[in-house]
Design an enzyme around this catalytic site. Structure first.
Site, PDB file in Angstrom:
ATOM      1  CG  ASP A 156     -15.142 -18.872 -36.291  1.00 30.52           C
ATOM      2  OD1 ASP A 156     -16.223 -19.331 -35.876  1.00 30.52           O
ATOM      3  OD2 ASP A 156     -14.752 -17.736 -35.983  1.00 30.52           O
TER       4      ASP A 156
HETATM    5  C1  BGC Z   1     -17.497 -16.829 -34.244  1.00 32.06           C
HETATM    6  C2  BGC Z   1     -16.948 -17.738 -33.180  1.00 32.06           C
HETATM    7  C3  BGC Z   1     -18.069 -18.514 -32.549  1.00 32.06           C
HETATM    8  C4  BGC Z   1     -18.820 -19.276 -33.631  1.00 32.06           C
HETATM    9  C5  BGC Z   1     -19.951 -20.116 -33.112  1.00 32.06           C
HETATM   10  C6  BGC Z   1     -18.398 -17.564 -35.220  1.00 32.06           C
HETATM   11  O1  BGC Z   1     -19.033 -16.680 -36.077  1.00 32.06           O
HETATM   12  O2  BGC Z   1     -16.425 -16.203 -34.907  1.00 32.06           O
HETATM   13  O3  BGC Z   1     -16.241 -17.003 -32.228  1.00 32.06           O
HETATM   14  O4  BGC Z   1     -17.582 -19.372 -31.570  1.00 32.06           O
HETATM   15  O5  BGC Z   1     -19.344 -18.341 -34.562  1.00 32.06           O
HETATM   16  O6  BGC Z   1     -20.985 -19.343 -32.650  1.00 32.06           O
END
Ligand code: BGC
Length: 751
Positions: free
Chosen positions: A286
């Site tokens: 993530d």
């Molecule tokens: C989130 C993810 C997301 C990623 C990209 C993160 O902060 O937890 O779910 O896909 O950002 O935007």
């Protein structure tokens, strides 16, 4: 050979040929991947494991290096969150034409509830219990995202959660692992279609692996600590279902699980996902979650973090620079091997081949397709139908809904902060990034007032709209406008709930009550016995005890997307008979959290509120305001007693559970028939109920349908003390009904 025999033979042969072709193409891809890998330098390999942020940010600040020069020097394998179609073409051209090996980029994006055409939030979609509809929503979302140059959706989020304070409950399918598994598979299929290389397919990315929905206190990014038994039974099933449905990628979670950050959790990634489930796709972190292992205090520096994350089985570094800064060092120090790096790179390259990017790097960057595809009217129409199907009717005292020519009310007032809002991504969520971050085109949303006023007027009502309290800060005194307007109406539709921008990541709350003065609006409009219909625009279960006790009609509209007003009008006027059912328990008060239907019995369960020495509160019953699976219709359904095909089954036998469901009202309607089980006496305590089947039926007025469920030992099994999934012989209860509370029951025995 008889005709049918020949047909079967021909089909079997066709299947053989297809399987053989697939085999060849997998082999072919692997050969090409290995050839390419042999030409790559270590720096180029590490570059492929790097995903850089595009023009919008969904996380903590990260270094904003010159993206184009990094792409040109082969330091980037993927770009996320890029909204500009033209820039994606420029970047792809640079990757393909200006780098030594011409490896294409893969573009990732959060496609959470639609891309350009916005659908109801995922939690709302789950309330439809309609898997075909959910798959179709993702097909449309994928088609639009792919036409706009995205190859890869960071969805579905399949985190089961029992805590509505957590802002991200809106992104999942609610509190149940069985329903969550069905939704997860449908969404993966919808995104990916039947061929990942198609210009209308995007790869799915199942997230957040794992445990994120159980974050302590409902606070985002917080600690998760749970038994293996809970992990296996409540958290992992939707992930496994998504892996089995063929999801091309997985995303690590931000949280620690039993002390180990998910990104460096070998048990999760290598042992379970790749080992037990035999899944062979690519795992992305993530947003800087590799780097955050250092902040967790579970890694000393980038070298340590890079080694731990790669060793766990994670492959790509989203938005951080842990691999860039630490992986070479980790290799030099012998903390990881070249073979391990190669394996991660292989997964990335294979992924790009599967997406068709090596054959045509611009497969999803065709301006003509883009112009022809985005925001088609039929997508909007589907969004309207989906939103109406997702709405859940919680109360309808005196049958005041639907509003038709026959209704005794003539003057209707539409009021409240969400009657006609054009700001704050209302009726949607923060996760509509395809529209831009804050400055989206608000004219695309059909608000309640925009649709309800003309549509109710066409039915002969006189309608007024009061847009008071848009900032939700006014006091009782300021509400004099509302008091006056309500005096002049026969019925009030009060649109309350949450701001769209307050729904999603990092948008947690400590109080689930309607905020600010919203209850005041309801109190004021209910004065003088003016019937009020409360319409809730929400992204999570909320609490509104005063309304439960005093407002005759309550409709959960969720955040319905672009077609909010039209869908609401369809439901309120009875064009659509509501058939949605809650995929989450609605508590009476925030203090009851966590409150969920599939809980264990305590040694002292509370049957009657107030009984001392039982598990309850002094000030509140421990039961919910509305149970899991609940939702009313404008018609009524009656259930017969349960019929079982046998009273005893062996481990290899199947039990058939049948009920007759009759529509006893005067209108056609949808009912979600739900099947639950309870293991009466197992080797450990088991949930009081577990959902094991459901069927959505549409019944004409007066019609009856027999619904039959099949149960096998696999459905009765659980993760036991010896870390095995097994069913214990003994007594079971089976329940069937229209929600988890109002059920018929019968007993049987497993031999
Ligand atoms: C989130 C993810 C997301 C990623 C990209 C993160 O902060 O937890 O779910 O896909 O950002 O935007």
């Amino acid at each position: 050979m008889k005709k049918t025999g020949f047909l079967l033979f021909a089909l079997t042969c066709l299947a053989c040929v297809q399987a053989a072709a697939q085999q060849t193409s997998v082999k072919d891809i692997d050969r090409k991947v290995n050839e390419l890998l042999a030409k790559m330098t270590l720096e180029e390999k590490i570059g492929q494991l790097q995903q850089r942020a595009g023009d919008i940010s969904t996380g903590t600040a990260v270094a904003k290096d010159d993206l184009m020069s990094q792409i040109r020097s082969g330091q980037v394998g993927s770009v996320l969150s890029n909204t500009s179609f033209e820039n994606k073409i420029i970047m792809q051209r640079a990757a393909v034409k200006e780098t030594r090996l011409g490896i294409p980029l893969v573009f990732g994006f959060d496609v959470i509830h639609g891309y350009k055409t916005i659908f109801p939030i995922p939690l709302a979609q789950a309330a439809s219990w309609d898997m075909g509809m959910i798959e179709q929503i993702e097909r449309i979302a994928a088609t639009e995202a792919a036409a706009d140059g995205q190859d890869w959706a960071f969805a579905p989020m399949v985190d089961v959660s029992r805590d509505p304070r957590w802002g991200r409950v809106m992104e999942g399918a609610g509190e149940d692992p069985y329903l969550g598994s069905k939704v997860a598979a449908a969404r993966v299929k919808g995104f990916q279609g039947s061929d990942l290389s198609s210009p209308t397919a995007v790869a799915a990315c199942v997230k957040h692996y794992a445990g994120y929905g159980f974050t302590e206190g409902g606070r985002d990014y917080n600690t998760v600590d749970m038994s293996d038994q809970r992990l296996r039974e409540m958290v992992l099933p939707p992930f496994e279902a998504a892996a089995k449905a063929g999801s091309a990628t997985f995303m690590n979670a931000f949280n620690t699980l039993n002390g180990v950050p998910a990104s460096m959790n070998k048990y999760l990634v290598s042992d379970i996902l790749r080992g037990e489930w035999g899944w062979s796709g690519m795992v992305v972190s993530d947003w800087n979650s590799f780097g955050e292992t250092i902040v967790h205090g579970a890694a000393a520096d980038e070298t340590d973090a890079a080694a731990k994350c790669l060793n766990a089985g994670s492959d790509m570094d989203m938005a951080g620079s842990t691999f860039q800064k630490g992986l070479k060092n980790a290799l030099d120090k012998g903390r990881v091997t070249k073979a391990q790096i190669d394996e991660a790179v292989r997964r990335v390259l294979r992924f790009k081949f599967q997406l068709g990017l090596f054959d045509n790097p611009f497969v999803r960057l065709d301006p003509k397709r883009r112009a022809e595809t985005l925001e088609k009217p039929e997508y909007r129409q589907f969004s309207r139908e989906a939103a109406a199907k997702s709405m859940v009717l919680l109360k309808n005292e005196g049958g005041i809904l639907p509003l038709t020519e026959k209704s005794p009310f003539k003057r209707i007032l539409i009021i409240g902060p969400y009657a006609n809002s054009h700001t704050n991504k209302d009726y949607m969520s923060f996760w509509t990034l395809g529209l831009g971050m804050r400055y989206y085109d608000s004219t695309k949303v059909v608000t309640p007032a925009m649709a309800l006023k003309p549509q109710l007027e066409a039915l002969g009502f006189s309608v007024s709209v009061q847009e008071i309290c848009l900032d939700a800060t006014c006091t009782e005194k300021d509400l004099s406008v509302a008091i006056q307007a309500a005096r002049e109406a026969d019925l009030v539709i009060a649109c309350v709930g949450e701001e769209g921008l307050n729904c999603g990541e990092s948008r947690c709350v400590s109080d689930l009550n309607l905020r600010d003065n919203q209850e005041q609006i309801l109190r004021v409009t209910s004065r003088n016995n003016k019937p009020t219909v409360m319409v809730l625009f929400n992204s999570r279960p909320m609490t509104f005890q005063w309304a439960n006790d005093n407002v005759p009609a309550i409709l959960v509209a969720w955040q319905p997307g672009f077609e909010a007003g039209n869908a609401l009008s369809d439901v309120l006027t009875g064009k659509v008979n509501p058939g949605g059912k809650l995929p989450v328990t609605f508590p009476r008060s925030t203090g009851q959290i966590p409150l969920y239907y599939n809980h264990l019995k305590t040694g002292r369960p509370q049957e009657i509120f107030g009984t001392m020495w039982t598990s309850g509160y002094l000030d509140l019953p421990s039961t919910p305001a509305y149970p899991f699976g609940f939702g009313l219709s404008y018609t009524k359904f009656a259930y017969s007693d349960i019929r079982l095909s046998k009273s005893q089954i062996s481990l290899t036998e199947t039990l058939e559970v049948s009920v007759d469901v009759t529509n006893t009202g005067g209108l056609a309607g949808d009912e979600v028939v739900q099947l639950y089980i309870n293991d009466v006496a197992a080797d450990i305590a088991r949930p009081v109920q577990e959902l094991k089947g459901f069927e959505k039926v549409n019944l004409a007025a007066g019609a009856t349908k027999t619904v039959t469920f099949k149960l096998t030992a696999a459905d009765l099994s659980y993760w036991n003390q010896n870390s095995k999934r097994k069913a214990d012989p003994g007594k079971f209860t089976v329940f069937v009904g229209g929600n988890a509370r109002d059920v018929k029951s019968a007993g049987f025995e497993l031999k």
